[in-house]
Scaffold this motif. Structure first.
Motif, PDB file in Angstrom:
ATOM      1  N   LYS A  17       0.875  -1.153  -0.161  1.00 57.76           N
ATOM      2  CA  LYS A  17      -0.068  -0.078  -0.030  1.00 57.76           C
ATOM      3  C   LYS A  17       0.851   1.404   0.045  1.00 57.76           C
ATOM      4  N   SER A  18       1.752   1.047   0.725  1.00 60.16           N
ATOM      5  CA  SER A  18       2.693   2.323   0.866  1.00 60.16           C
ATOM      6  C   SER A  18       3.388   2.450  -0.613  1.00 60.16           C
ATOM      7  N   PHE A  19       3.883   1.249  -1.427  1.00 64.39           N
ATOM      8  CA  PHE A  19       4.425   1.543  -2.556  1.00 64.39           C
ATOM      9  C   PHE A  19       3.353   1.903  -3.581  1.00 64.39           C
ATOM     10  N   ALA A  35      11.042   1.713  -2.092  1.00 67.18           N
ATOM     11  CA  ALA A  35      11.355   1.038  -0.906  1.00 67.18           C
ATOM     12  C   ALA A  35      12.281   1.972   0.076  1.00 67.18           C
ATOM     13  N   LYS A  36      13.038   2.843  -0.386  1.00 71.55           N
ATOM     14  CA  LYS A  36      13.828   3.811   0.225  1.00 71.55           C
ATOM     15  C   LYS A  36      12.962   4.667   1.131  1.00 71.55           C
ATOM     16  N   ASP A  37      11.872   5.116   0.177  1.00 73.36           N
ATOM     17  CA  ASP A  37      11.090   6.044   0.804  1.00 73.36           C
ATOM     18  C   ASP A  37      10.368   5.400   2.221  1.00 73.36           C
ATOM     19  N   HIS A  38       9.685   4.236   1.892  1.00 73.29           N
ATOM     20  CA  HIS A  38       9.044   3.777   3.004  1.00 73.29           C
ATOM     21  C   HIS A  38       9.889   3.372   4.023  1.00 73.29           C
ATOM     22  N   THR A  52       9.210   4.976   7.858  1.00 67.83           N
ATOM     23  CA  THR A  52       8.584   3.850   8.915  1.00 67.83           C
ATOM     24  C   THR A  52       9.810   3.735  10.120  1.00 67.83           C
ATOM     25  N   ASP A  53       8.918   3.899  11.389  1.00 69.70           N
ATOM     26  CA  ASP A  53       9.521   3.731  12.462  1.00 69.70           C
ATOM     27  C   ASP A  53       9.759   2.233  13.005  1.00 69.70           C
TER      28      ASP A  53
END
Length: 455
Positions: free
Chosen positions: A74-76, A297-300, A304-305
């Motif tokens: 969903k993030s992608f 993927a880098k942005d996610h 993301t904590d």
């Protein structure tokens, strides 16, 4: 004043010369058609080979509903949407199912998540890796008093333990780990191949002793079990030894009280083994889409904590079971090129993919560059020279004309040539030659009329 001169020039050119220049280029194009047509076919073939534009939609298999990979998917999808790319996430019965669909030529799936250590390139030679995008912890949940053993797999070899449905990543990884120090265990009756939901219910009812799950901390299955104070997480004292034998694994820690600080759950640090979630794609997936996945993927990862204190950052190339794609190799070697910050993603990916080819072509064609710059002058000179040659031929015929009929025919050709010249475009630097040609034609027409009057 200069500004007005420029405006007047543009207006005059548009009114008087633009149409004639277009017509001139049409004539030249017809003349060079035998060369232009093969050249156009070569260019079209090169564009089809390079595929400058990605396909309209990309399909990503993300596993079951409620899984950690669904959260990444969903993030992608949101990342793709913000960059005018379409990504459809497809839920499958498990990551193994998604992997099989990705490998199938009949499936629309272009990419799939898979847990490291469960598949290899020998099984799926048509797939390549974009690297690992997230940690995938190995959870072993149980009820009752706290259990302290060196090797949980040895401890649960003869007990009822749910190991995931048949064919799932959880099932395959459990089998590999169990076989590592307990060879020949095989499909034992106490290894229950059931879904995580059924396993959780049976664990709470005391029907089974433990559940083995490979999933992220954010997954629904893991969160529901961590929220139950009657259920504990097994510690792996031999995590370093397992990671030494299986390099795709690493050791991570659940800090004391990190699940529930008020109830101090867990009561002490717990050591776990963790794999990683790899992103596999088709070998021929468009470079722009591969760059989009890697950047997503880098942005996610940045947004993301992380719950675990993993020593590895994401995305990264950890599991060497699949070779990296060429795009991913460049990503991990040199990072994201600067052109991605100010160009549309598809155009930046295209230039990044063919820059070496463009540079080579430029160096090869450099000797011809100045000739190409003068192509407009070449067109103008060609038209003038052709008309001068036609005039010379008509003048020769006129001088050798012996009867009135022949002279009348030459006069008509001269008048037609004059009309053609006055309607033909020439470059500004050739205007003096244009007027010389017009005067020469007019003079020859006068000579033809005089000869006609004498015959």
């Amino acid at each position: 004043m200069r500004h007005n001169n420029i405006i007047d020039f543009v207006k005059g050119y548009t009114r008087y010369d633009l149409k004639r220049e277009i017509a001139a280029w049409v004539k030249i194009a017809k003349y060079y058609a035998p060369i232009l047509i093969p050249a156009a076919l070569i260019i079209i073939g090169a564009l089809l080979y390079i595929k400058p534009l990605p396909s309209k939609n990309t399909f990503l298999a993300i596993g079951q509903h409620g899984s950690g990979t669904e959260y990444i998917g969903k993030s992608f999808k949101n990342y793709f949407y913000l960059r005018d790319l379409s990504l459809t996430i497809v839920n499958t019965a498990g990551l193994e199912k998604g992997l099989n669909e990705l490998d199938s030529s009949a499936s629309k799936i272009n990419a799939s998540f898979v847990t490291a250590g469960t598949s290899t390139a020998n099984e799926y030679p048509n797939l390549v890796s974009l690297g690992s995008v997230q940690i995938a912890p190995l959870w072993l949940f149980y009820r009752g008093s706290t259990i302290h053993v060196d090797d949980p797999f040895e401890y649960y070899r003869d007990k009822k333990i749910a190991i995931g449905a048949d064919g799932t990543i959880t099932n395959r990884l459990f089998t590999r780990l169990m076989e590592l120090n307990n060879p020949g265990t095989g499909n034992r009756e106490n290894f229950l191949k059931i879904s995580h939901a059924d396993a959780a219910e049976q664990l709470r009812n005391g029907k089974i002793d433990a559940i083995f799950i490979v999933n992220s901390f954010e997954s629904d299955a893991v969160q529901s079990l961590l929220a139950d104070p009657t259920i504990k997480v097994m510690d792996f004292p031999l995590a370093d030894a397992y990671a030494r034998k299986l390099p795709f694994l690493e050791k991570v820690t659940i800090p004391k009280a990190s699940i529930d600080i008020d109830a101090i759950r867990p009561a002490s640090d717990i050591t776990l083994l963790a794999s990683s979630v790899n992103l596999l794609v088709e070998k021929d997936l468009h470079p722009a889409i591969q760059w989009a996945f890697l950047m997503a993927a880098k942005d996610h990862s940045l947004n993301t904590d992380p719950f675990f204190n993993s020593s590895k950052s994401y995305p990264s190339y950890q599991d060497k079971s699949f070779p990296l794609s060429d795009v991913a190799s460049r990503f991990y070697t040199t990072g994201i090129p600067d052109i991605f910050t100010f160009l549309p993603l598809w155009l930046a990916a295209l230039l990044e993919n063919i820059w070496f080819l463009l540079l080579t072509l430029f160096l090869v064609l450099l000797p011809f560059l100045f000739k190409l710059i003068g192509i407009r002058s070449f067109v103008s000179d060609s038209l003038l020279n052709g008309n001068f040659w036609a005039l010379r031929l008509l003048e020769y015929k006129l001088n050798n004309s012996t009867n009135r009929v022949e002279t009348e025919r030459i006069l008509k050709e001269l008048e037609s040539l004059h009309l053609n010249v006055t309607s033909t475009w020439v470059e500004e630097n050739d205007l003096r030659h244009y007027f010389n040609l017009c005067r020469s034609i007019s003079g020859t027409i006068s000579s033809a009329k005089e000869r006609l009057a004498q015959q």
